[in-house]
Write a protein that holds these residues in place. Structure first.
Motif, short mmCIF file in Angstrom:
data_model
loop_
_atom_site.label_atom_id
_atom_site.label_comp_id
_atom_site.label_asym_id
_atom_site.label_seq_id
_atom_site.Cartn_x
_atom_site.Cartn_y
_atom_site.Cartn_z
N GLN A 185 7.68 1.23 1.22
CA GLN A 185 8.08 0.13 0.37
C GLN A 185 7.33 0.16 -0.95
N ALA A 186 7.91 -0.48 -1.97
CA ALA A 186 7.29 -0.57 -3.29
C ALA A 186 7.74 -1.88 -3.93
N TYR A 187 6.89 -2.43 -4.81
CA TYR A 187 7.14 -3.71 -5.45
C TYR A 187 7.18 -3.57 -6.97
N SER A 188 7.84 -4.52 -7.59
CA SER A 188 7.77 -4.65 -9.05
C SER A 188 8.08 -6.10 -9.41
N THR A 189 7.26 -6.69 -10.27
CA THR A 189 7.48 -8.06 -10.74
C THR A 189 7.75 -8.05 -12.23
N LEU A 190 8.81 -8.71 -12.65
CA LEU A 190 9.18 -8.71 -14.06
C LEU A 190 9.58 -10.10 -14.51
N THR A 191 9.41 -10.33 -15.77
CA THR A 191 9.83 -11.58 -16.39
C THR A 191 11.34 -11.59 -16.58
N VAL A 192 11.95 -12.74 -16.32
CA VAL A 192 13.38 -12.90 -16.60
C VAL A 192 13.53 -13.95 -17.69
N CYS A 193 14.50 -13.74 -18.55
CA CYS A 193 14.68 -14.63 -19.70
C CYS A 193 15.88 -15.55 -19.56
N GLY A 194 16.75 -15.28 -18.58
CA GLY A 194 17.92 -16.11 -18.41
C GLY A 194 19.16 -15.56 -19.06
N GLU A 195 19.01 -14.49 -19.83
CA GLU A 195 20.16 -13.81 -20.43
C GLU A 195 20.63 -12.72 -19.48
N ALA A 196 21.86 -12.84 -19.00
CA ALA A 196 22.35 -11.94 -17.95
C ALA A 196 22.25 -10.47 -18.34
N GLU A 197 22.69 -10.12 -19.52
CA GLU A 197 22.71 -8.71 -19.92
C GLU A 197 21.30 -8.13 -19.99
N LEU A 198 20.38 -8.86 -20.57
CA LEU A 198 19.01 -8.37 -20.70
C LEU A 198 18.32 -8.26 -19.34
N ASP A 199 18.48 -9.28 -18.52
CA ASP A 199 17.81 -9.27 -17.22
C ASP A 199 18.40 -8.22 -16.29
N LEU A 200 19.72 -8.01 -16.34
CA LEU A 200 20.34 -6.98 -15.51
C LEU A 200 19.85 -5.60 -15.91
N HIS A 201 19.66 -5.38 -17.19
CA HIS A 201 19.12 -4.10 -17.66
C HIS A 201 17.71 -3.88 -17.12
N ASP A 202 16.86 -4.92 -17.19
CA ASP A 202 15.48 -4.79 -16.71
C ASP A 202 15.44 -4.57 -15.20
N VAL A 203 16.31 -5.27 -14.47
CA VAL A 203 16.34 -5.11 -13.02
C VAL A 203 16.78 -3.71 -12.64
N THR A 204 17.78 -3.19 -13.32
CA THR A 204 18.25 -1.83 -13.04
C THR A 204 17.15 -0.80 -13.30
N SER A 205 16.42 -0.99 -14.39
CA SER A 205 15.32 -0.06 -14.72
C SER A 205 14.21 -0.16 -13.69
N ALA A 206 13.87 -1.39 -13.28
CA ALA A 206 12.81 -1.57 -12.29
C ALA A 206 13.19 -0.94 -10.96
N LEU A 207 14.44 -1.09 -10.58
CA LEU A 207 14.91 -0.52 -9.31
C LEU A 207 14.83 1.00 -9.33
N ALA A 208 15.18 1.60 -10.45
CA ALA A 208 15.10 3.06 -10.57
C ALA A 208 13.65 3.53 -10.49
N THR A 209 12.74 2.79 -11.11
CA THR A 209 11.31 3.15 -11.05
C THR A 209 10.78 3.05 -9.63
N LEU A 210 11.17 2.00 -8.92
CA LEU A 210 10.73 1.85 -7.53
C LEU A 210 11.27 2.98 -6.66
N ARG A 211 12.51 3.35 -6.88
CA ARG A 211 13.11 4.42 -6.08
C ARG A 211 12.36 5.74 -6.31
N ASP A 212 12.01 6.02 -7.54
CA ASP A 212 11.23 7.23 -7.84
C ASP A 212 9.87 7.19 -7.15
#
Length: 453
Positions: A76-103
């Motif tokens: 398992q791996a964790y990542s905590t990130l700030t969300v701003c409430g803007e769907a497009e921006l937060d979805l981009h950050d979540v996708t990037s964080a998920l890819a980093t965790l998978r690596d």
């Protein structure tokens, strides 16, 4: 990991809808046997500091953060990130964080103590509450504190917690509440501290609390009573008991600490000692002051900790359960109670001074820590609103003194009476974010309480 930031205008965000959008996007991005556990916390809070009954600092904080937990097999791996409430921006950050965790998981070792809930459930708690508007609160304080040296700190607004599992579980907790603590100072520098917390604000209740504290101010101007070290008959108000039980609960009820013989209540758990039969302590989820789920995906229920003065159950987190062969009961990672409730007794609030007769009235304690862990012995200092009482009348303030006593004594053979009206004391933690939880406690009348210097 990134720290939460202030979000302008975020108070109007539908956090529940936004969280579900992000959690569903995470679930849809998983590959193979991957599992995702997603946790969320947010708030929209007002903070006001008062000095001399006037506003010294005022502000509003809106913030949110998302914790992604990616599990693949026993890794398992964790990542905590700030969300701003803007769907497009937060979805981009979540996708990037998920890819980093998978690596990161590719070269990660197995976690031997990994355990999480796999069943599917849904739970939602929403309480709108009634919190004062900042402008109205400022006017109320100005009116009630007229002529008083009023120093205080107010925090109130909406607190949010969420959980989602790719196995289908969804949890949501959203409440509006407030916590206001203040002190009335005497020219001598001594003070009386009072607090008011809850879901539904009342100007009349606040005014009454200020008036009650102000009525005791003249006592602070009297010559302080000097006490020698020794044991004194004492009444500990709910706020004072909260300080003691808060420290006792660091690991006193932890299944992990008990399994490793490090629990401060080890002797109680083994049956070597017992408390007074009237002492009953519960991790009480029915209070509704903390979410009914945890970050491992387990639903939480009330856990009886002490009944009839004897140990019953411990708080068991999933990792402790896996390591020591136990059953998890939804405890948080640190296995400390966050909704501790103590049953009351028969001592009415109006009768406290009469029943105390002669001794100490202790309103607050601070700097509490252990002096002897294995005997559950605590030390600290008396604080504001500690008075000497004679024949049921407050006659003098007491200068701050150090105490050193065992909870086995205070809640054991020295416990004379329990207060009849337990008080709800919400968490006043604002470290990084406003905390949930708190305690529901009576005051206690003790035959003796030991002062050391």
């Amino acid at each position: 990991m990134s720290d939460a930031i202030l979000l302008q205008g975020a108070a109007s965000i539908d956090w529940n809808r936004h969280f579900l959008l992000l959690a569903n996007a995470v679930d849809a991005s998983l590959r193979g046997a991957e599992v995702a556990l997603t946790s969320f916390s947010a708030e929209a809070s007002d903070f006001i500091r008062f000095n001399a009954g006037k506003v010294r600092q005022i502000g509003h904080v809106s913030q949110g953060k998302l914790t992604l937990r990616l599990i693949d097999g026993a890794r398992q791996a964790y990542s905590t990130l700030t969300v701003c409430g803007e769907a497009e921006l937060d979805l981009h950050d979540v996708t990037s964080a998920l890819a980093t965790l998978r690596d990161g998981l590719r070269d990660s070792p197995d976690d031997p103590h990994l355990l999480f809930e796999t069943s599917q459930w849904e739970r939602s708690t929403r309480r709108a509450g009634k919190v004062p508007q900042p402008q109205a609160l400022v006017r109320t304080v100005a009116e009630c504190a007229k002529g008083l040296d009023f120093v205080g700190f107010y925090a109130g607004g909406t607190i949010v917690r969420g959980f989602a599992s790719s196995r289908g579980s969804r949890g949501w907790y959203e409440v509006s509440n407030f916590n206001f603590s203040w002190s009335l100072y005497d020219p001598s520098g001594r003070a009386i501290k009072t607090s008011y917390a809850g879901d539904h604000w009342s100007d009349a209740t606040f005014a009454r609390k200020v008036e009650q504290a102000a009525a005791r101010l003249p006592v602070l101007g009297l010559t302080p009573r000097a006490l020698s070290p020794g044991r004194y008959r004492s009444y500990l108000a709910p706020a004072a008991l909260e300080e003691l039980l808060g420290v006792m609960g660091w690991s006193g009820f932890s299944a992990r600490a008990q399994a490793t013989s490090r629990s401060e209540l080890f002797k109680l758990h083994t049956g070597e000692v017992a408390l007074d039969s009237r002492v009953t302590l519960t991790e009480d989820l029915s209070l509704g002051i903390t979410p009914g789920f945890n970050d491992d995906g387990y639903l939480r229920a009330s856990v009886p900790l002490i009944q009839g003065g004897r140990s019953v159950e411990r708080l068991t987190n999933a990792r402790s359960a896996r390591e020591y062969g136990l059953e998890p009961n939804g405890a948080l990672e640190n296995e400390a109670p966050v909704a501790l409730s103590m049953e009351g007794g028969e001592l009415a609030e109006d009768d406290v001074l009469a029943q105390l007769d002669t001794g100490l009235y202790i309103g607050n304690l601070w700097y509490v820590n252990f002096s002897d862990r294995m005997n559950c012995r605590l030390t600290g200092m008396t604080r504001f609103a500690t008075f000497w009482v004679e024949h049921g009348q407050i006659v003098a303030p007491i200068e701050a003194m150090r105490f050193d006593d065992s909870m086995y004594r205070l809640l054991g053979d020295q416990l004379e009476q329990l207060g009849a009206q337990p008080e709800l004391l919400l968490s006043d933690s604002t470290w990084g974010e406003r905390g949930t939880g708190g305690m529901h406690l009576p005051g206690i009348l003790a035959r003796s309480f030991e002062l050391t210097l």
